[in-house]
Design a protein around this motif. Structure first.
Motif, PDB file in Angstrom:
ATOM      1  N   LEU A 146       2.585   6.545  -2.894  1.00  0.00           N
ATOM      2  CA  LEU A 146       4.125   6.636  -3.188  1.00  0.00           C
ATOM      3  C   LEU A 146       3.462   7.591  -4.327  1.00  0.00           C
ATOM      4  CD1 LEU A 146       6.390   8.008  -2.463  1.00  0.00           C
ATOM      5  CD2 LEU A 146       7.638   6.172  -2.232  1.00  0.00           C
ATOM      6  N   SER A 147       3.060   6.233  -5.511  1.00  0.00           N
ATOM      7  CA  SER A 147       3.592   5.829  -6.686  1.00  0.00           C
ATOM      8  C   SER A 147       2.293   7.203  -7.177  1.00  0.00           C
ATOM      9  CB  SER A 147       2.834   4.524  -7.287  1.00  0.00           C
ATOM     10  OG  SER A 147       2.060   4.319  -7.705  1.00  0.00           O
ATOM     11  N   ALA A 148       0.982   7.401  -7.093  1.00  0.00           N
ATOM     12  CA  ALA A 148       0.581   8.236  -6.896  1.00  0.00           C
ATOM     13  C   ALA A 148       1.019  10.120  -6.852  1.00  0.00           C
ATOM     14  CB  ALA A 148      -0.933   8.011  -5.963  1.00  0.00           C
ATOM     15  N   ALA A 170      -3.853   1.050 -12.155  1.00  0.00           N
ATOM     16  CA  ALA A 170      -4.221  -0.050 -12.083  1.00  0.00           C
ATOM     17  C   ALA A 170      -3.729  -0.515 -10.855  1.00  0.00           C
ATOM     18  CB  ALA A 170      -3.395  -0.486 -12.853  1.00  0.00           C
ATOM     19  N   ALA A 171      -2.439   0.008  -9.871  1.00  0.00           N
ATOM     20  CA  ALA A 171      -2.083  -1.207  -8.205  1.00  0.00           C
ATOM     21  C   ALA A 171      -3.007  -0.686  -7.358  1.00  0.00           C
ATOM     22  CB  ALA A 171      -0.147  -0.732  -8.648  1.00  0.00           C
ATOM     23  N   VAL A 172      -3.750   0.669  -7.650  1.00  0.00           N
ATOM     24  CA  VAL A 172      -4.901   0.499  -6.545  1.00  0.00           C
ATOM     25  C   VAL A 172      -5.509  -0.360  -5.883  1.00  0.00           C
ATOM     26  CG1 VAL A 172      -6.849   2.332  -5.776  1.00  0.00           C
ATOM     27  CG2 VAL A 172      -4.631   3.026  -6.760  1.00  0.00           C
ATOM     28  N   ALA A 195       4.748  -3.202  -6.628  1.00  0.00           N
ATOM     29  CA  ALA A 195       6.233  -3.714  -7.089  1.00  0.00           C
ATOM     30  C   ALA A 195       6.626  -2.968  -8.534  1.00  0.00           C
ATOM     31  CB  ALA A 195       7.130  -5.014  -6.940  1.00  0.00           C
ATOM     32  N   ALA A 196       5.793  -3.457  -9.302  1.00  0.00           N
ATOM     33  CA  ALA A 196       6.019  -2.598 -10.478  1.00  0.00           C
ATOM     34  C   ALA A 196       5.615  -1.378 -10.497  1.00  0.00           C
ATOM     35  CB  ALA A 196       5.162  -3.836 -11.861  1.00  0.00           C
ATOM     36  N   ALA A 197       4.493  -0.945 -10.450  1.00  0.00           N
ATOM     37  CA  ALA A 197       4.561   0.430 -10.172  1.00  0.00           C
ATOM     38  C   ALA A 197       5.457   1.111  -9.360  1.00  0.00           C
ATOM     39  CB  ALA A 197       3.279   0.818  -8.821  1.00  0.00           C
ATOM     40  N   ALA A 198       6.244   1.194  -8.548  1.00  0.00           N
ATOM     41  CA  ALA A 198       6.877   1.425  -7.547  1.00  0.00           C
ATOM     42  C   ALA A 198       8.134   1.367  -8.470  1.00  0.00           C
ATOM     43  CB  ALA A 198       7.455   0.176  -6.118  1.00  0.00           C
ATOM     44  N   ILE A 218       0.798  -1.583  -0.195  1.00  0.00           N
ATOM     45  CA  ILE A 218       0.176  -0.238  -0.155  1.00  0.00           C
ATOM     46  C   ILE A 218       1.094   1.089   0.168  1.00  0.00           C
ATOM     47  CG2 ILE A 218      -1.771   1.615   1.421  1.00  0.00           C
ATOM     48  CD1 ILE A 218      -2.979  -1.473   2.220  1.00  0.00           C
ATOM     49  N   ALA A 219       1.934   1.424   1.080  1.00  0.00           N
ATOM     50  CA  ALA A 219       3.006   2.356   0.604  1.00  0.00           C
ATOM     51  C   ALA A 219       3.476   2.612  -0.915  1.00  0.00           C
ATOM     52  CB  ALA A 219       4.241   1.787   2.089  1.00  0.00           C
TER      53      ALA A 219
END
Length: 303
Positions: free
Chosen positions: A179-181, A234-236, A243-246, A174-175
């Motif tokens: 953070l990606s946002a 999409a990760a939400v 991990a991919a979003a990060a 979730i973190a």
């Protein structure tokens, strides 16, 4: 995924942040940003992390000095603890903006943890350990100066705590997603600033944005930002993409911030211009919840 009400939320937050005098308490009490993903029984709006994601994108866009990221993580940690008594006691104050809470990761509640979001000013320390979630006690907390002055970090020396729930492995995912946002919002602002500058900066009698080589570079920036936006949202709904979003969102912000400085030229390396602030945010945020290579290794293990 996004509906008209999300556009309205985005517009309200953007308008308030654009005034330049937006306080955390004001954002919480006028728009309710801290309680968007908190159930109504605890004083929240009863919405979801998607609504919080929209707000985080906007706070990231202007590098707002408000504790939206730690607030979202703290409220989610408390809810995931399953401890209704603790939730009833702490969540209303966090939602109202009167209580600052943050989350830190540690092996135990008797060690020193560095780079804790708002750790020196937080009223509540929520410690995630392999043994469970704790309300942490501390004997020493000190602000940690960093190059990224838009992010408040601290070193916290833990001295015990009260267990409030079982371990929550998904909290770090979730973190990463939240953070990606912020990273996507900052990257889009870098792109917008660059496009605007190249429309007004003239060389050889023409705006530099009309040169084909620069058009190609800005097109690459645009593609990077749009793909980062897509995987972040999409990760939400699918934490398996965390991990991919990060990895992708951190890399996108670093790349686009660097390109912004290159395409702005000499003005971008002056203290008065905001470009350096975004480059510093890009570097610092990429390491906030784990090293990039650690996220890549996680991705590799799933393939």
């Amino acid at each position: 995924m996004l509906r008209p009400e999300h556009d309205d939320l985005r517009a309200a937050v953007r308008h308030m942040l654009s005034r330049g005098d937006a306080s955390w308490t004001g954002l919480c009490r006028q728009i309710g940003v801290a309680g968007l993903a908190v159930p109504e029984e605890y004083g929240g709006a009863g919405a979801t992390l998607l609504e919080a994601h929209v707000v985080l994108e906007e706070t990231g866009r202007v590098l707002a000095g408000v504790p939206m990221l730690p607030a979202v993580l703290a409220t989610q940690a408390l809810l995931l603890s399953g401890n209704r008594e603790v939730c009833a006691g702490l969540l209303p104050g966090i939602v109202d903006g009167g209580v600052v809470a943050t989350v830190l990761w540690a092996d135990s509640v008797s060690e020193t943890v560095r780079y804790v979001l708002d750790g020196d000013i937080a009223d509540v320390l929520i410690v995630s350990t392999p043994d469970g979630l704790f309300l942490g006690d501390s004997t020493h907390r000190v602000h940690t100066p960093t190059m990224d002055e838009s992010r408040r970090l601290a070193t916290v020396r833990l001295s015990g705590g009260t267990r409030i729930g079982p371990p929550v492995p998904r909290l770090r995912d979730i973190a990463l997603v939240t953070l990606s946002a912020e990273q996507v919002g900052a990257a889009r602002q870098c792109l917008d600033m660059t496009v605007e500058y190249t429309k007004t900066r003239v060389q050889f009698g023409r705006p530099i944005g009309s040169f084909q080589a620069l058009k190609h570079r800005m097109a690459d920036m645009h593609v990077a930002v749009e793909t980062a936006w897509s995987i972040s949202y999409a990760a939400v709904g699918n934490l398996g993409l965390a991990a991919a979003a990060a990895v992708h969102c951190a890399e996108t912000l670093s790349t686009v911030a660097g390109e912004m400085i290159q395409l702005h030229g000499g003005i971008a390396i002056t203290w008065e211009h905001d470009a350096h602030r975004y480059l510093k945010r890009a570097h610092a945020s990429a390491h906030l919840f784990g090293q990039p290579h650690e996220h890549v290794e996680r991705l590799a293990r799933t393939l």
